[in-house]
Design a protein around this motif. Structure first.
Motif, PDB file in Angstrom:
ATOM      1  N   SER A  82       0.822  -1.215   0.000  1.00 10.78           N
ATOM      2  CA  SER A  82       0.000   0.000   0.000  1.00 10.78           C
ATOM      3  C   SER A  82       0.856   1.264   0.000  1.00 10.78           C
ATOM      4  O   SER A  82       0.470   2.280  -0.598  1.00 10.78           O
ATOM      5  CB  SER A  82      -0.929   0.000   1.217  1.00 10.78           C
ATOM      6  OG  SER A  82      -0.184  -0.041   2.420  1.00 10.78           O
ATOM      7  N   ASP A 115      -8.592  -0.768  -2.316  1.00  7.49           N
ATOM      8  CA  ASP A 115      -9.965  -0.481  -2.685  1.00  7.49           C
ATOM      9  C   ASP A 115     -10.840  -1.733  -2.635  1.00  7.49           C
ATOM     10  O   ASP A 115     -11.864  -1.821  -3.275  1.00  7.49           O
ATOM     11  CB  ASP A 115     -10.032   0.133  -4.092  1.00  7.49           C
ATOM     12  CG  ASP A 115      -9.350  -0.738  -5.137  1.00  7.49           C
ATOM     13  OD1 ASP A 115      -8.832  -1.810  -4.764  1.00  7.49           O
ATOM     14  OD2 ASP A 115      -9.323  -0.346  -6.304  1.00  7.49           O
ATOM     15  N   ASN A 117     -13.127  -4.307  -0.230  1.00  9.61           N
ATOM     16  CA  ASN A 117     -13.813  -4.350   1.052  1.00  9.61           C
ATOM     17  C   ASN A 117     -14.830  -5.477   1.023  1.00  9.61           C
ATOM     18  O   ASN A 117     -14.825  -6.309   0.119  1.00  9.61           O
ATOM     19  CB  ASN A 117     -14.496  -3.004   1.351  1.00  9.61           C
ATOM     20  CG  ASN A 117     -15.354  -2.532   0.178  1.00  9.61           C
ATOM     21  OD1 ASN A 117     -16.172  -3.298  -0.324  1.00  9.61           O
ATOM     22  ND2 ASN A 117     -15.162  -1.308  -0.257  1.00  9.61           N
ATOM     23  N   PRO A 148      -6.304  -4.293   3.939  1.00  6.17           N
ATOM     24  CA  PRO A 148      -7.279  -3.210   3.790  1.00  6.17           C
ATOM     25  C   PRO A 148      -6.707  -1.899   4.320  1.00  6.17           C
ATOM     26  O   PRO A 148      -6.110  -1.850   5.394  1.00  6.17           O
ATOM     27  CB  PRO A 148      -8.476  -3.686   4.623  1.00  6.17           C
ATOM     28  CG  PRO A 148      -7.905  -4.682   5.575  1.00  6.17           C
ATOM     29  CD  PRO A 148      -6.776  -5.335   4.861  1.00  6.17           C
ATOM     30  N   GLU A 149      -6.907  -0.852   3.552  1.00  4.74           N
ATOM     31  CA  GLU A 149      -6.324   0.444   3.872  1.00  4.74           C
ATOM     32  C   GLU A 149      -6.714   0.920   5.264  1.00  4.74           C
ATOM     33  O   GLU A 149      -5.903   1.505   5.992  1.00  4.74           O
ATOM     34  CB  GLU A 149      -6.752   1.462   2.823  1.00  4.74           C
ATOM     35  CG  GLU A 149      -6.013   2.779   2.872  1.00  4.74           C
ATOM     36  CD  GLU A 149      -6.382   3.659   1.687  1.00  4.74           C
ATOM     37  OE1 GLU A 149      -7.579   3.867   1.462  1.00  4.74           O
ATOM     38  OE2 GLU A 149      -5.465   4.110   0.983  1.00  4.74           O
ATOM     39  N   SER A 150      -7.938   0.647   5.663  1.00  2.00           N
ATOM     40  CA  SER A 150      -8.431   1.143   6.952  1.00  2.00           C
ATOM     41  C   SER A 150      -7.735   0.504   8.145  1.00  2.00           C
ATOM     42  O   SER A 150      -7.759   1.053   9.254  1.00  2.00           O
ATOM     43  CB  SER A 150      -9.934   0.899   7.067  1.00  2.00           C
ATOM     44  OG  SER A 150     -10.216  -0.492   6.974  1.00  2.00           O
ATOM     45  N   ALA A 151      -7.101  -0.661   7.936  1.00  5.44           N
ATOM     46  CA  ALA A 151      -6.478  -1.380   9.049  1.00  5.44           C
ATOM     47  C   ALA A 151      -4.975  -1.165   9.132  1.00  5.44           C
ATOM     48  O   ALA A 151      -4.343  -1.585  10.103  1.00  5.44           O
ATOM     49  CB  ALA A 151      -6.775  -2.878   8.927  1.00  5.44           C
ATOM     50  N   ALA A 154      -3.468   1.000  12.056  1.00 10.19           N
ATOM     51  CA  ALA A 154      -4.605   1.295  12.922  1.00 10.19           C
ATOM     52  C   ALA A 154      -4.458   0.572  14.262  1.00 10.19           C
ATOM     53  O   ALA A 154      -3.492  -0.151  14.508  1.00 10.19           O
ATOM     54  CB  ALA A 154      -5.905   0.894  12.236  1.00 10.19           C
ATOM     55  N   ALA A 158      -9.016  -5.519  10.503  1.00 12.37           N
ATOM     56  CA  ALA A 158     -10.318  -5.443   9.851  1.00 12.37           C
ATOM     57  C   ALA A 158     -11.291  -6.411  10.519  1.00 12.37           C
ATOM     58  O   ALA A 158     -10.894  -7.369  11.187  1.00 12.37           O
ATOM     59  CB  ALA A 158     -10.184  -5.771   8.372  1.00 12.37           C
ATOM     60  N   GLN A 162     -15.349  -9.180   7.132  1.00 11.81           N
ATOM     61  CA  GLN A 162     -14.747  -8.570   5.941  1.00 11.81           C
ATOM     62  C   GLN A 162     -13.561  -9.382   5.451  1.00 11.81           C
ATOM     63  O   GLN A 162     -13.420  -9.640   4.257  1.00 11.81           O
ATOM     64  CB  GLN A 162     -14.297  -7.140   6.252  1.00 11.81           C
ATOM     65  CG  GLN A 162     -13.581  -6.456   5.089  1.00 11.81           C
ATOM     66  CD  GLN A 162     -13.168  -5.031   5.419  1.00 11.81           C
ATOM     67  OE1 GLN A 162     -13.799  -4.382   6.238  1.00 11.81           O
ATOM     68  NE2 GLN A 162     -12.118  -4.564   4.785  1.00 11.81           N
TER      69      GLN A 162
END
Length: 229
Positions: A82, A115, A117, A148-151, A154, A158, A162
């Motif tokens: 990423s 991108d 999910n 996943p970008e959100s994780a 973080a 995730a 998911q």
């Protein structure tokens, strides 16, 4: 972009844990400056480059080619992480890097997921197929890490639903022989839950892999989990 020669001491304890973990493969992705020293030091841990250039050589000052990384001791390489995508790697660039890695005899670990999910769009998987085409051409082994970008970076991984949903789609597209990893805030507290999910063959560990005190126990747990499976 972490680690000097002084950090190699952490690898000794990680390697000891790996020597006792016969049911799992342990790979450490080192910065280019430590590939040679790290590969000479390890007996059970395999070494990966964090990236490679699309070309095998030429006028690309400051870049490292797949043959150069291989010559320094790397047998794997991350491709499409990423952070390299954020710096400009496109799907076409990733495809070229996969081809360069396999031509150099390296096993690529393809990172996907910026991108993707739980409701992963068809277009995202179409791009994934475009990226992996070079590996298919050479009948190369494929490792794929869903991050996943959100994780990334973080406080938590995730959601399990998911991860399971996306890994099921990845398995559908890549087949039974692909090794599917999950990456994104993996640590000692959540590795058990992640490894228990269907179609998760392993984990891509970030921050928790930088110190033996946090990473070695994860290796031991993964080995015990594989032994029970």
């Amino acid at each position: 972009m972490n680690g000097t020669r002084a950090a190699l001491r952490e690898l000794d304890e990680i390697d000891r844990a790996a020597r006792s973990a016969s049911n799992v493969d342990v790979v450490i992705a080192l910065p280019f400056t430590l590939l040679d020293a790290g590969s000479r030091r390890m007996t059970a841990v395999q070494i990966a480059s964090q990236d490679v250039h699309v070309e095998p050589g030429g006028a690309h000052t400051g870049c490292i080619s797949a043959p150069m990384a291989s010559d320094a001791g790397a047998v794997f390489t991350l491709v499409g992480h990423s952070e390299t995508r954020a710096r400009g790697d496109t799907s076409a660039t990733v495809a070229h890097k996969l081809r360069a890695a396999t031509k150099a005899g390296m096993t690529p670990i393809l990172c996907v997921g910026a991108d993707l999910n739980g409701q992963a769009p068809y277009e995202a998987f179409r791009r994934l197929r475009d990226e992996i085409a070079p590996v298919a051409e050479t009948n190369g082994q494929m490792w794929v890490a869903y991050e996943p970008e959100s994780a990334i970076g973080a406080d938590s991984a995730a959601d399990s639903d998911q991860i399971a949903t996306v890994h099921a789609r990845l398995r559908e597209h890549l087949g039974p022989s692909a090794r599917l990893l999950y990456g994104g805030s993996v640590n000692a507290d959540n590795i058990a839950q992640i490894l228990s999910l269907p179609n998760v063959d392993g984990v891509l560990v970030g921050r928790a892999s930088m110190q033996a005190s946090t990473f070695a126990p994860m290796i031991t747990f993964a080995d015990q989990s594989a032994r029970r499976a």
